[in-house]
Structures are given as structure tokens and as C-alpha cells.
Scaffold this motif. Structure first.
Motif, PDB file in Angstrom:
ATOM      1  N   ASN A   1       0.849  -1.191   0.000  1.00  0.00           N
ATOM      2  CA  ASN A   1       0.000   0.000   0.000  1.00  0.00           C
ATOM      3  C   ASN A   1       0.883   1.238   0.000  1.00  0.00           C
ATOM      4  O   ASN A   1       1.600   1.507   0.950  1.00  0.00           O
ATOM      5  CB  ASN A   1      -0.896   0.009   1.237  1.00  0.00           C
ATOM      6  N   ILE A   2       0.833   1.992  -1.097  1.00  0.00           N
ATOM      7  CA  ILE A   2       1.700   3.152  -1.271  1.00  0.00           C
ATOM      8  C   ILE A   2       0.917   4.435  -1.080  1.00  0.00           C
ATOM      9  O   ILE A   2      -0.156   4.611  -1.663  1.00  0.00           O
ATOM     10  CB  ILE A   2       2.366   3.150  -2.660  1.00  0.00           C
ATOM     11  N   ASP A   3       1.456   5.341  -0.252  1.00  0.00           N
ATOM     12  CA  ASP A   3       0.843   6.653  -0.054  1.00  0.00           C
ATOM     13  C   ASP A   3       0.893   7.434  -1.362  1.00  0.00           C
ATOM     14  O   ASP A   3       1.835   7.298  -2.170  1.00  0.00           O
ATOM     15  CB  ASP A   3       1.597   7.402   1.060  1.00  0.00           C
ATOM     16  N   SER A   4      -0.131   8.265  -1.583  1.00  0.00           N
ATOM     17  CA  SER A   4      -0.206   9.027  -2.838  1.00  0.00           C
ATOM     18  C   SER A   4       1.010   9.919  -3.047  1.00  0.00           C
ATOM     19  O   SER A   4       1.394  10.205  -4.185  1.00  0.00           O
ATOM     20  CB  SER A   4      -1.485   9.879  -2.848  1.00  0.00           C
TER      21      SER A   4
ATOM     22  N   GLU B   1       8.411   0.566  -6.454  1.00  0.00           N
ATOM     23  CA  GLU B   1       8.377  -0.145  -5.185  1.00  0.00           C
ATOM     24  C   GLU B   1       9.758  -0.310  -4.597  1.00  0.00           C
ATOM     25  O   GLU B   1       9.957  -0.132  -3.385  1.00  0.00           O
ATOM     26  CB  GLU B   1       7.716  -1.515  -5.379  1.00  0.00           C
ATOM     27  N   ASN B   2      10.749  -0.644  -5.435  1.00  0.00           N
ATOM     28  CA  ASN B   2      12.100  -0.826  -4.915  1.00  0.00           C
ATOM     29  C   ASN B   2      12.686   0.491  -4.414  1.00  0.00           C
ATOM     30  O   ASN B   2      13.491   0.524  -3.492  1.00  0.00           O
ATOM     31  CB  ASN B   2      13.004  -1.466  -5.973  1.00  0.00           C
ATOM     32  N   GLU B   3      12.246   1.634  -5.035  1.00  0.00           N
ATOM     33  CA  GLU B   3      12.719   2.939  -4.590  1.00  0.00           C
ATOM     34  C   GLU B   3      12.127   3.292  -3.220  1.00  0.00           C
ATOM     35  O   GLU B   3      12.787   3.895  -2.374  1.00  0.00           O
ATOM     36  CB  GLU B   3      12.347   4.016  -5.608  1.00  0.00           C
ATOM     37  N   VAL B   4      10.884   2.901  -3.014  1.00  0.00           N
ATOM     38  CA  VAL B   4      10.257   3.133  -1.723  1.00  0.00           C
ATOM     39  C   VAL B   4      10.978   2.336  -0.635  1.00  0.00           C
ATOM     40  O   VAL B   4      11.276   2.854   0.447  1.00  0.00           O
ATOM     41  CB  VAL B   4       8.764   2.754  -1.754  1.00  0.00           C
TER      42      VAL B   4
ATOM     43  N   GLU C   1      17.875  15.747   2.892  1.00  0.00           N
ATOM     44  CA  GLU C   1      18.528  15.327   1.633  1.00  0.00           C
ATOM     45  C   GLU C   1      17.721  14.219   0.960  1.00  0.00           C
ATOM     46  O   GLU C   1      17.627  14.182  -0.282  1.00  0.00           O
ATOM     47  CB  GLU C   1      19.945  14.871   1.922  1.00  0.00           C
ATOM     48  N   LEU C   2      17.126  13.315   1.749  1.00  0.00           N
ATOM     49  CA  LEU C   2      16.299  12.238   1.175  1.00  0.00           C
ATOM     50  C   LEU C   2      15.064  12.822   0.495  1.00  0.00           C
ATOM     51  O   LEU C   2      14.677  12.384  -0.600  1.00  0.00           O
ATOM     52  CB  LEU C   2      15.881  11.256   2.273  1.00  0.00           C
ATOM     53  N   ILE C   3      14.445  13.811   1.127  1.00  0.00           N
ATOM     54  CA  ILE C   3      13.250  14.440   0.561  1.00  0.00           C
ATOM     55  C   ILE C   3      13.583  15.116  -0.763  1.00  0.00           C
ATOM     56  O   ILE C   3      12.822  15.018  -1.749  1.00  0.00           O
ATOM     57  CB  ILE C   3      12.670  15.458   1.573  1.00  0.00           C
TER      58      ILE C   3
ATOM     59  N   VAL D   1       4.397   8.458   5.792  1.00  0.00           N
ATOM     60  CA  VAL D   1       3.923   8.093   4.441  1.00  0.00           C
ATOM     61  C   VAL D   1       4.463   6.748   4.007  1.00  0.00           C
ATOM     62  O   VAL D   1       4.118   6.257   2.927  1.00  0.00           O
ATOM     63  CB  VAL D   1       4.321   9.181   3.411  1.00  0.00           C
ATOM     64  N   PHE D   2       5.291   6.131   4.856  1.00  0.00           N
ATOM     65  CA  PHE D   2       5.816   4.822   4.501  1.00  0.00           C
ATOM     66  C   PHE D   2       4.710   3.777   4.585  1.00  0.00           C
ATOM     67  O   PHE D   2       3.810   3.867   5.426  1.00  0.00           O
ATOM     68  CB  PHE D   2       6.951   4.421   5.454  1.00  0.00           C
ATOM     69  N   PRO D   3       4.747   2.781   3.712  1.00  0.00           N
ATOM     70  CA  PRO D   3       3.743   1.706   3.774  1.00  0.00           C
ATOM     71  C   PRO D   3       3.870   0.952   5.098  1.00  0.00           C
ATOM     72  O   PRO D   3       4.967   0.828   5.647  1.00  0.00           O
ATOM     73  CB  PRO D   3       4.096   0.810   2.586  1.00  0.00           C
ATOM     74  N   PRO D   4       2.763   0.470   5.646  1.00  0.00           N
ATOM     75  CA  PRO D   4       2.802  -0.217   6.938  1.00  0.00           C
ATOM     76  C   PRO D   4       3.571  -1.526   6.881  1.00  0.00           C
ATOM     77  O   PRO D   4       3.724  -2.126   5.806  1.00  0.00           O
ATOM     78  CB  PRO D   4       1.329  -0.454   7.253  1.00  0.00           C
TER      79      PRO D   4
END
Length: 352
Positions: free
Chosen positions: A2-5, A12-15, A30-32, A47-50
């Protein structure tokens, strides 16, 4: 997953990579910037998936349970509760999903029905043990003078409208006697002489559960049960009860016993007032043999109202003694009875 908008532009691998770098304590700003996220640094983790638990299934839906991600400062101690995204069930807490609400309703009903069954069985036992029809009534003429006085005080304070029973002493709006201990002595005397008996209509709370020594409901709280009059009246019941409440003048043969009761009541009144005055100034009113002996002696010389005055003056002197400093409250408290004795002796000597 489940990915936040706000993460939809990432694969998916980037998340997963972003999450790994975040929890490895790389700089959030810096990540943002690198991942082109429109979010403030402090809430990035929200905002990370559970977290998904394939080995923990929802008891309602049988789907894997989830848990929200925690901030990296508390990641190792994530106290977020696991939940089911499908039905809203929450594990390990007060869950308000429809399933748990229904389970709680059924359990509450079961407990209520079980308690009603227990209460019914208790009531049956009470009715059997304290069945008034099984009690042998005593004739009114067999009552001693003391029993009549005790009974008169009791029913004056708490007789019911139908004049058939006495309400629990703790529910009376007036005292039966000056102090609870004396009231309990009166009750024990009346019960011993079978003048009153425990009413089966007493509250269940008046009977403690069985213990190793006493089986329910043979033990009861003296001040919590209702009492029934166990007297056989030959004539008009109401008139006889009224006569006990408001008796005729004292007869000569009862005068000696009346004097004994008067002294008991007078002593109790003095002790009651002593306790009251001591409590008013936060002194400990320890009533032992010395205190009782002192007031008995004072009653040989003074009326109750005069002893009230002696107590009031003695407590006031002890309070001033304590406030002047140099003595403990206990020492000042212990001086009250001595003050009473000395004040009374001066009153006699100087003929106040």
C-alpha cells in the motif's frame, strides 16, 4: 504494497530503498530532495507503507495484519498496535471493530446472566436460612426493660412505614445511639434475646461470600442488614409498636436498670463529643481504659453538658499548647484527658 499518494511517483524498490536509508539515519532533508517528495522532514515516516505480518492473521478476516511505521528515533521500540486494514480490527487493545463490539456484547450478557443466576441462588439461600416463619416469636411481656429501651431506640430511628421491619442502620438518617460501637452492642443484645431477627429482604451486599470458617449466608454485616421484629403481639400490632417507641412513664421496678442505661448513654455522649472535638483540631482521639475511667468519674460530679464544657476547654488548651511549639502533636493530644481531670478538680475545689 500500500503506497501513499505522495510516493506514487516512486517504484516499489525505490520506496524500500528510501525507507532503508531513512532508518539508517541519513539526513531527512537530503532524502526528501533526492526523491522529490512534497513533505516536511518530521513526518516523512508517516507516508511509509505499513509493516506487514504474514504470520499474524486477523481473527475476523484471516488476512495478514499490519502495523504503522514508527519514527526512526523509536523504531526499535515501535509500540504501534497491529491492525487489519480490511475490517479495522486492532490486536492487543480496546478494539472497536464490529466483530469485537459484538464479542464484548455477548460476553457482557453472559456475565450479567451468570451474575443474575448467582444472585438468585443467594437470594434463595437467604430466604431459607432467615425464613421468618421458622422463627419462634417471643411474647411482648417477656421483654426485659433493657430490651424495650434498645428496641424503642432502634425502631424510632428506622422503622419502616408499615412498621414491620427496620431499615439498615447505615441507611438511617439519625443515630440510634451516640456511637456506632454502642449501637452494635444494642443490636447484639436484641439478637441474642431474639427480640429482632435478620430480615430475608436484606440486600445481598449485607452478606459476605463464604470463607473458610463461615458458609454463606450465615455471616452478615450488622449495620447493613434489615431487621424484623420477632415479637408476638396479642392485641393491636401497630398500637403495641407505638407504645414501644413512646413508652409510658418509668416504673419503680425498672428505675435501677434505667439508671444503668442512663450512665452508659451519658458516657457514650461524652466519648462522642470528645472524639468530635479532637477531630476538629486533627488530634488522635485514642479511647482507652484511662479515657473511659476519666469520664465515668466526671459523670459522678457533673452533668453531660458540663463535661462538654470541660472537654471543649481542655482541647482548646492542648491546641494552644501545641501551637506554641516545643511539643509534638501526639504529646499535645495525650494531654487532653489530663487537662480534663485537672480542670474538673479545680471546679470542685473552687466550687465553680
Amino acid at each position: 504494497m500500500n503506497i501513499d499518494s505522495r510516493l506514487h511517483h516512486l517504484k516499489e524498490n525505490e520506496v524500500l530503498e528510501l525507507m532503508s536509508r531513512y532508518y539508517n539515519n541519513e539526513k531527512t532533508t537530503e532524502l526528501i530532495k533526492e526523491y522529490n517528495l512534497n513533505i516536511t522532514p518530521g513526518v516523512l515516516y508517516t507516508v511509509f507503507p505499513p509493516e506487514k505480518f504474514d504470520d499474524i492473521k486477523c481473527p475476523v478476516c484471516n488476512l495478514p495484519m499490519l502495523r504503522k511505521r514508527a519514527a526512526r528515533t523509536s523504531y526499535r521500540y515501535n509500540n504501534n498496535k497491529i491492525y487489519c486494514e480490511n475490517c479495522g480490527h486492532v490486536e492487543g487493545g480496546s478494539c472497536r471493530c464490529s466483530h469485537c463490539i459484538e464479542v464484548a456484547r455477548i460476553e457482557k450478557k453472559r456475565i450479567q446472566e451468570e451474575q443474575e443466576r448467582i444472585n438468585y441462588e443467594k437470594r434463595c439461600l437467604i430466604n431459607e436460612v432467615y425464613d421468618l416463619n421458622k422463627k419462634e416469636k417471643i411474647g411482648l411481656e417477656k421483654l426485659s426493660f433493657r430490651s424495650r429501651v434498645y428496641l424503642g431506640a432502634l425502631i424510632r430511628a428506622g422503622i419502616t412505614e408499615d412498621m414491620m421491619s427496620v431499615i439498615p442502620i447505615l441507611e438511617m438518617d439519625r443515630n440510634v445511639s451516640p456511637r456506632v460501637g454502642y449501637t452494635q452492642e444494642m443490636i447484639r443484645d436484641l439478637i441474642k434475646n431474639q427480640v429482632i431477627v435478620v430480615s430475608p429482604n436484606s440486600s445481598l451486599d449485607a452478606f459476605p461470600d463464604s470463607d473458610e470458617e463461615t458458609e454463606f449466608p450465615y455471616l452478615y454485616y450488622t449495620l447493613k442488614v434489615k431487621y424484623a421484629l420477632n415479637i408476638e403481639f396479642q392485641e393491636d400490632y401497630t398500637e403495641n409498636v407505638a407504645n414501644i417507641m413512646n413508652p409510658d412513664e418509668l416504673s419503680k421496678e425498672d428505675s435501677e436498670e434505667a439508671a444503668k442505661i442512663w450512665r452508659e448513654v451519658a458516657l457514650e455522649e461524652c466519648l462522642e463529643y470528645f472524639e468530635f472535638q479532637m477531630k476538629e483540631v486533627n488530634f488522635n482521639a485514642a479511647i482507652g481504659e484511662k479515657t473511659i475511667a476519666t469520664f465515668k468519674d466526671l459523670l459522678e460530679k457533673f452533668s453531660v453538658s458540663k463535661i462538654y464544657g470541660i472537654i471543649y476547654r481542655s482541647v482548646a488548651n492542648a491546641t494552644r499548647y501545641y501551637q506554641q511549639g516545643g511539643v509534638s502533636k501526639k504529646q499535645a493530644s495525650n494531654s487532653v484527658i489530663g487537662n480534663c481531670q485537672r480542670y474538673a478538680e479545680r471546679a470542685v475545689i473552687e466550687n465553680w
